[in-house]
Design an enzyme around this catalytic site. Structure first.
Site, PDB file in Angstrom:
ATOM      1  N   SER A 106     -31.448   5.239 -18.013  1.00 26.91           N
ATOM      2  CA  SER A 106     -30.619   6.575 -18.571  1.00 26.91           C
ATOM      3  C   SER A 106     -29.836   7.381 -17.939  1.00 26.91           C
ATOM      4  CB  SER A 106     -31.902   7.369 -18.824  1.00 26.91           C
ATOM      5  OG  SER A 106     -32.817   7.997 -17.804  1.00 26.91           O
ATOM      6  N   HIS A 116     -34.331   9.313 -11.733  1.00 28.27           N
ATOM      7  CA  HIS A 116     -34.530   9.082 -11.012  1.00 28.27           C
ATOM      8  C   HIS A 116     -35.749   9.116  -9.788  1.00 28.27           C
ATOM      9  CE1 HIS A 116     -31.005   7.921 -12.588  1.00 28.27           C
ATOM     10  NE2 HIS A 116     -30.375   9.482 -12.479  1.00 28.27           N
ATOM     11  N   CYS A 169     -27.258  14.896 -11.781  1.00 32.62           N
ATOM     12  CA  CYS A 169     -28.326  14.437 -12.016  1.00 32.62           C
ATOM     13  C   CYS A 169     -29.127  14.423 -10.497  1.00 32.62           C
ATOM     14  CB  CYS A 169     -29.028  13.659 -13.162  1.00 32.62           C
ATOM     15  SG  CYS A 169     -27.838  11.912 -12.870  1.00 32.62           S
ATOM     16  N   ARG A 182     -17.465  20.739 -12.649  1.00 39.50           N
ATOM     17  CA  ARG A 182     -18.076  21.345 -11.898  1.00 39.50           C
ATOM     18  C   ARG A 182     -17.534  21.770 -10.234  1.00 39.50           C
ATOM     19  NH1 ARG A 182     -21.584  15.479 -12.443  1.00 39.50           N
ATOM     20  NH2 ARG A 182     -22.977  16.541 -14.256  1.00 39.50           N
ATOM     21  N   LYS A 233     -20.143  13.234  -5.377  1.00 38.06           N
ATOM     22  CA  LYS A 233     -20.693  14.277  -6.019  1.00 38.06           C
ATOM     23  C   LYS A 233     -21.755  14.735  -5.219  1.00 38.06           C
ATOM     24  CE  LYS A 233     -19.547  12.490 -10.374  1.00 38.06           C
ATOM     25  NZ  LYS A 233     -20.324  11.489 -11.914  1.00 38.06           N
ATOM     26  N   THR A 275     -26.651  13.706 -29.992  1.00 39.61           N
ATOM     27  CA  THR A 275     -26.588  12.071 -30.891  1.00 39.61           C
ATOM     28  C   THR A 275     -27.628  11.668 -29.373  1.00 39.61           C
ATOM     29  OG1 THR A 275     -24.634  11.491 -31.397  1.00 39.61           O
ATOM     30  CG2 THR A 275     -26.434  11.818 -32.919  1.00 39.61           C
ATOM     31  N   GLY A 276     -26.731  11.819 -27.731  1.00 38.83           N
ATOM     32  CA  GLY A 276     -26.989  10.910 -26.884  1.00 38.83           C
ATOM     33  C   GLY A 276     -28.491  11.365 -26.056  1.00 38.83           C
ATOM     34  N   SER A 296     -21.356   9.737 -35.953  1.00 38.79           N
ATOM     35  CA  SER A 296     -22.731   9.921 -36.394  1.00 38.79           C
ATOM     36  C   SER A 296     -22.563  11.374 -37.180  1.00 38.79           C
ATOM     37  CB  SER A 296     -23.563  10.658 -35.112  1.00 38.79           C
ATOM     38  OG  SER A 296     -23.011  10.244 -33.848  1.00 38.79           O
ATOM     39  N   GLN A 351     -31.277   4.932  -9.091  1.00 37.27           N
ATOM     40  CA  GLN A 351     -30.932   5.730 -10.392  1.00 37.27           C
ATOM     41  C   GLN A 351     -31.916   4.670 -11.287  1.00 37.27           C
ATOM     42  OE1 GLN A 351     -27.411   7.531  -8.321  1.00 37.27           O
ATOM     43  NE2 GLN A 351     -27.599   7.928 -10.219  1.00 37.27           N
TER      44      GLN A 351
HETATM   45  N1  LIG Z   1     -27.495  10.613 -18.659  1.00 36.27           N
HETATM   46  C1  LIG Z   1     -27.736  11.882 -17.811  1.00 36.27           C
HETATM   47  O1  LIG Z   1     -28.713  11.146 -17.083  1.00 36.27           O
HETATM   48  C2  LIG Z   1     -26.722  12.399 -17.136  1.00 36.27           C
HETATM   49  C3  LIG Z   1     -27.437  12.713 -16.624  1.00 36.27           C
HETATM   50  C4  LIG Z   1     -26.591  14.310 -16.003  1.00 36.27           C
HETATM   51  C5  LIG Z   1     -25.151  14.709 -17.265  1.00 36.27           C
HETATM   52  N2  LIG Z   1     -25.261  13.483 -17.797  1.00 36.27           N
HETATM   53  C6  LIG Z   1     -24.084  14.151 -18.859  1.00 36.27           C
HETATM   54  O2  LIG Z   1     -24.063  13.934 -19.640  1.00 36.27           O
HETATM   55  C7  LIG Z   1     -22.944  13.921 -20.675  1.00 36.27           C
HETATM   56  C8  LIG Z   1     -23.773  12.859 -21.699  1.00 36.27           C
HETATM   57  O3  LIG Z   1     -24.287  12.029 -21.675  1.00 36.27           O
HETATM   58  P1  LIG Z   1     -25.494  10.743 -22.209  1.00 36.27           P
HETATM   59  O4  LIG Z   1     -26.182  10.171 -21.109  1.00 36.27           O
HETATM   60  O5  LIG Z   1     -25.964  12.059 -22.994  1.00 36.27           O
HETATM   61  O6  LIG Z   1     -24.578   9.974 -23.093  1.00 36.27           O
HETATM   62  P2  LIG Z   1     -24.585   9.234 -23.989  1.00 36.27           P
HETATM   63  O7  LIG Z   1     -26.273   9.043 -24.075  1.00 36.27           O
HETATM   64  O8  LIG Z   1     -24.035   7.982 -24.277  1.00 36.27           O
HETATM   65  O9  LIG Z   1     -24.043  10.367 -25.504  1.00 36.27           O
HETATM   66  C9  LIG Z   1     -23.145  10.390 -25.714  1.00 36.27           C
HETATM   67  C10 LIG Z   1     -22.788  11.814 -26.498  1.00 36.27           C
HETATM   68  O10 LIG Z   1     -21.358  12.537 -26.075  1.00 36.27           O
HETATM   69  C11 LIG Z   1     -21.538  12.128 -28.197  1.00 36.27           C
HETATM   70  N3  LIG Z   1     -20.380  11.672 -28.097  1.00 36.27           N
HETATM   71  C12 LIG Z   1     -19.075  11.155 -28.320  1.00 36.27           C
HETATM   72  N4  LIG Z   1     -17.949  11.009 -28.248  1.00 36.27           N
HETATM   73  C13 LIG Z   1     -17.238  12.005 -28.237  1.00 36.27           C
HETATM   74  C14 LIG Z   1     -16.281  12.685 -29.225  1.00 36.27           C
HETATM   75  N5  LIG Z   1     -15.668  12.250 -29.649  1.00 36.27           N
HETATM   76  N6  LIG Z   1     -16.880  14.018 -29.701  1.00 36.27           N
HETATM   77  C15 LIG Z   1     -17.798  14.816 -30.123  1.00 36.27           C
HETATM   78  N7  LIG Z   1     -19.008  13.553 -29.490  1.00 36.27           N
HETATM   79  C16 LIG Z   1     -19.134  12.544 -28.527  1.00 36.27           C
HETATM   80  C17 LIG Z   1     -22.023  10.835 -28.426  1.00 36.27           C
HETATM   81  O11 LIG Z   1     -21.735  11.034 -30.187  1.00 36.27           O
HETATM   82  P3  LIG Z   1     -22.225   9.536 -30.650  1.00 36.27           P
HETATM   83  O12 LIG Z   1     -23.427   8.929 -30.857  1.00 36.27           O
HETATM   84  O13 LIG Z   1     -21.961   9.755 -32.407  1.00 36.27           O
HETATM   85  O14 LIG Z   1     -21.385   8.087 -30.450  1.00 36.27           O
HETATM   86  C18 LIG Z   1     -22.878  11.611 -27.934  1.00 36.27           C
HETATM   87  O15 LIG Z   1     -24.051  12.011 -28.679  1.00 36.27           O
HETATM   88  C19 LIG Z   1     -22.325  12.685 -19.738  1.00 36.27           C
HETATM   89  O16 LIG Z   1     -21.102  13.977 -19.495  1.00 36.27           O
HETATM   90  C20 LIG Z   1     -22.910  12.897 -18.392  1.00 36.27           C
HETATM   91  O17 LIG Z   1     -21.773  12.661 -17.547  1.00 36.27           O
HETATM   92  C21 LIG Z   1     -25.593  12.540 -18.579  1.00 36.27           C
END
Ligand SMILES: NC(=O)c1ccc[n+]([C@@H]2O[C@H](COP(=O)([O-])OP(=O)(O)OC[C@H]3O[C@@H](n4cnc5c(N)ncnc54)[C@H](OP(=O)(O)O)[C@@H]3O)[C@@H](O)[C@H]2O)c1
Length: 361
Positions: A176, A260, A146, A107, A231, A19-20, A48, A173
């Protein structure tokens, strides 16, 4: 609940964090890339559970992570944050799953591949062989940070051709990069400012609308480097298998919704001309050169948004590393460039799906 998508023997896939911001993009990329799957299950937090997300025209019910959630799954794309990845990885790997993890949890763990398919595809050869022999031996592949992926899409081909001894990187950056909450913060604060009210920061310490600030990751008080900058340094060394490339990074959050950008100054080991750099980048897979000086047309976050390619432009000789009076066509060591990449796609979801394709297709 899972939806059967194909009768052929294809991987049974899960997206954890579906959902994220990254998770939703994964579903889109899996559809766009027509990834062969036997089934797809979606997991998120208990908040969710029971909601649905569309995939290939059908709704899939989101599940909470329960004990033994991994049963019947071959491969999981994780994007639910480091603590969730650390919590669930061991049992899932012991059960024979391949985890492609977007968090920073593993990582830098020795033995865990840190993979950008265009840069170091060989890093996953052992796991690929295991998957193809159907040994179900399990393992983790880490998706790099990223900003690091976006940097290396341009830097690695230049490094392969001429050797890069030093890179000075400044990032711009997007919201998102901090997930759904980061994007909500930028939208809410922008509305507040335009409505004449004072925005209340929730996700970031600094006001975000009409502002920019040092990246919100934890800052090491001794070195003065924040986690994002560290990183970029450490992950670059691991991905290139070359710790001799000196990196200096300054990571800044800007009020852009998505994608970014990075300003990069490089010093080569062997001299090259600007035409050489242009040629190498034009031939690099996943890179698109947008470098139209006549029309001031260069990479921007909006041009990168929603696309697969990392955009590179503003290619020029660095005058501070070039002898005054010498022709700009003389081979030289210093160059500047400007990069834009959709970090939800190439910086996260797309890179992870590419890895899954390498394993299973
Ligand atoms: N955003 C980026 O550009 C990016 C790039 C590279 C890496 N990342 C990494 O990817 C990961 C997610 O990032 P995001 O940006 O997508 O964050 P986000 O939009 O905040 O989404 C987080 C997701 O994790 C779920 N979640 C949270 N707690 C949980 C739990 N206890 N059990 C199961 N699911 C859980 C959330 O579910 P709910 O909706 O139910 O809360 C949601 O689906 C992070 O580790 C981040 O560092 C992000």
């Amino acid at each position: 609940m899972s939806v059967n998508l194909s009768k052929t023997h294809m991987p049974s896939l899960a997206v954890v964090g579906a959902t994220g911001a990254v998770g939703r993009e994964m579903l889109l990329v899996l559809e766009q890339y027509n990834m062969p799957l036997s089934s797809l299950r979606l997991f998120a937090s208990s908040k969710s559970a029971g909601t649905t997300l569309p995939f290939r025209g059908k709704p899939i019910t989101v599940e909470a992570l329960a004990p033994a959630w991994y049963q019947g799954i071959d491969c999981a794309l994780l994007s639910a944050g480091s603590s969730v990845s650390k919590q669930i990885a061991e049992d899932a790997v012991n059960a024979g799953l391949i985890l492609i993890d977007n968090s920073s949890a593993f990582r830098m763990t020795p033995g865990v591949p840190l993979t950008v398919p265009e840069v170091n595809p060989e890093s996953i050869s052992l796991l690929k062989a295991a998957v193809q022999s159907q040994s179900r031996s399990g393992g983790i592949i880490a998706n790099p940070n990223c900003s690091t992926i976006i940097l290396l899409m341009a830097l690695a081909p230049i490094h392969r051709a001429f050797g890069v001894s030093r890179a000075v990187v400044s990032t711009y950056q997007a919201a998102s990069g901090a997930g759904s909450q980061g994007m909500d913060e930028l939208l809410d604060q922008t509305r507040s400012v335009l409505n004449g009210t004072t925005p209340l920061p929730k996700v970031f310490a600094e006001p975000y609308a009409f502002n920019l600030f040092s990246h919100n990751s934890a800052l090491d008080p001794v070195s003065g480097l924040n986690a994002e900058e560290l990183k970029m340094i450490h992950e670059t060394h691991k991905i290139l298998s070359d710790p001799s490339v000196r990196i200096s990074a300054t990571c800044i959050r800007v009020p852009v919704m998505r994608a970014h950008c990075e300003s990069v100054n490089i010093t080569l080991r062997s001299p090259a001309t600007l035409q050489d750099i242009h040629r190498v980048l034009s031939q690099a897979k996943g890179v698109e050169v947008i470098d139209d000086r006549a029309n001031n047309n260069f990479p921007t976050p909006l041009k990168a948004t929603g696309g697969d390619n990392v955009l590179v432009g503003r290619l020029r000789v660095d005058p501070s590393q070039h002898s005054p009076g010498q022709s700009l066509d003389t081979p030289t060591l210093g160059f500047d460039m400007f990069i834009a990449g959709d970090q939800l796609r190439k910086g996260a979801a797309q890179n992870a799906v590419q890895i899954a394709q390498m394993l299973y297709c």
